[in-house]
Motif scaffolding. Sequence first.
Motif, PDB file in Angstrom:
ATOM      1  N   TYR A 150       0.816  -1.211   0.000  1.00 58.84           N
ATOM      2  CA  TYR A 150       0.000   0.000   0.000  1.00 58.84           C
ATOM      3  C   TYR A 150       0.853   1.266   0.000  1.00 58.84           C
ATOM      4  O   TYR A 150       0.307   2.373   0.032  1.00 58.84           O
ATOM      5  CB  TYR A 150      -0.907   0.025   1.238  1.00 58.84           C
ATOM      6  N   ALA A 151       2.172   1.113  -0.035  1.00 60.54           N
ATOM      7  CA  ALA A 151       3.050   2.298   0.028  1.00 60.54           C
ATOM      8  C   ALA A 151       2.890   3.181  -1.202  1.00 60.54           C
ATOM      9  O   ALA A 151       2.961   4.418  -1.120  1.00 60.54           O
ATOM     10  CB  ALA A 151       4.503   1.857   0.195  1.00 60.54           C
ATOM     11  N   ALA A 152       2.666   2.580  -2.364  1.00 59.07           N
ATOM     12  CA  ALA A 152       2.554   3.373  -3.596  1.00 59.07           C
ATOM     13  C   ALA A 152       1.286   4.220  -3.621  1.00 59.07           C
ATOM     14  O   ALA A 152       1.243   5.229  -4.353  1.00 59.07           O
ATOM     15  CB  ALA A 152       2.574   2.444  -4.808  1.00 59.07           C
ATOM     16  N   ASP A 199       0.094   5.904  -1.097  1.00 62.89           N
ATOM     17  CA  ASP A 199       0.262   7.046  -0.193  1.00 62.89           C
ATOM     18  C   ASP A 199      -1.016   7.295   0.610  1.00 62.89           C
ATOM     19  O   ASP A 199      -1.606   8.385   0.599  1.00 62.89           O
ATOM     20  CB  ASP A 199       0.660   8.296  -0.976  1.00 62.89           C
ATOM     21  N   PRO A 219      -2.997   8.026   3.861  1.00 62.79           N
ATOM     22  CA  PRO A 219      -2.705   8.615   5.181  1.00 62.79           C
ATOM     23  C   PRO A 219      -3.244   7.712   6.285  1.00 62.79           C
ATOM     24  O   PRO A 219      -4.408   7.313   6.263  1.00 62.79           O
ATOM     25  CB  PRO A 219      -3.442   9.962   5.147  1.00 62.79           C
TER      26      PRO A 219
END
Length: 366
Positions: A190-192, A194, A196
Amino acid sequence: MAEYPVCLSQSARELAQLTVEEVQTAAKEVVKRKKAAKAADHNPPGGDMRKKMWRQHRLRVKDAVSMVDAEPPGFQAARITGVNNLRVEAVVFMQRTRANIQLLVEISRTMRTHGAINPFRYDAVPGASGVPGTLLRMEQLERDNREFGRRIMEVTSEVDSGLSYKQTLESRKMKPPPPLELPAQAMAKYAAFDIPLPKSDVELRRLFRPKIYFDIYLKDARPLGRLVIQLYTEAAPLVVLQLVKSCMCNQHSKFMVTRLFPNLWVETHLPLPPDSLLHQPLEYDAKVIDHGASSYVLSFSKDDIKGFSQHLSFAISFKPLAVVNGLRVGFGRILKGGKICDCIQSYGTKNGKLSRGLIFTECGLL
């Protein structure tokens, strides 16, 4: 008289004839004497007087009345034969027969329900549902616990322990749980995007470790208790979201237990609306939960990752099942209520059919 031989003379013939006549006469005399002796034996001297006296005696005895009760004692045929007790014995026999039949019926029912009903010897008839009474008892118990806790908090020690009141209160406070550490491998995908994330640990737990509960009731018998389940959002986000929504709206009537395999798992269905996102291919991570590490794991089959058809189908395992790693996706664990899972296993069969219905009476989000 036969003629004498001619050779005898006339005088010899007369002599012989005379002799025969004398013999006959002597024989007649003997017969007369015998008859006279026999008559004398039957009529002894004074026999008429004795007969008269005997007749008088018979007349006196005939009218005599005894002064002593010589009648044989009477007896009661009913007492000897026991006719009067036959009805009582028949009533006792029928009552005993009915009691034995009722006992056999209740033993059979108790064996079929595994002791989930009251014995027949109780006079009070159990109600159709014990949930209202159980809730009232729980509320009363909660009030008693609060009152007991308040009294304990007001207790002061008469011995100087050297500790101040503030230090005592701080020691009584529960330590907060350690901060939630999300698996880096599961969150890396899920890092790509972004996304919050909440900063506080409480919000992180609400998002990634939500807790739901189910109150289970045994149909036509009694409540079994509450299951507290912790969900893992990163394992199957859409599945967890659907369960949280249903529990927040208290849609307990939609959850249905369909099959139960003892010592394996229990399957539950949740109907889905036509516009549900669960009809589409799902995002999942089957490595979040190891099925062989613990019991009471919530999971669904990998055959459904392309989308559920009409209902969300998930299972709760009763024991560690390392063999299903790679075949099923685990997305939750039971925190409280393991004994309930052990209890409901007795209401399943080897082909999965339920012998007694299991109903969810309430659900919610903790």
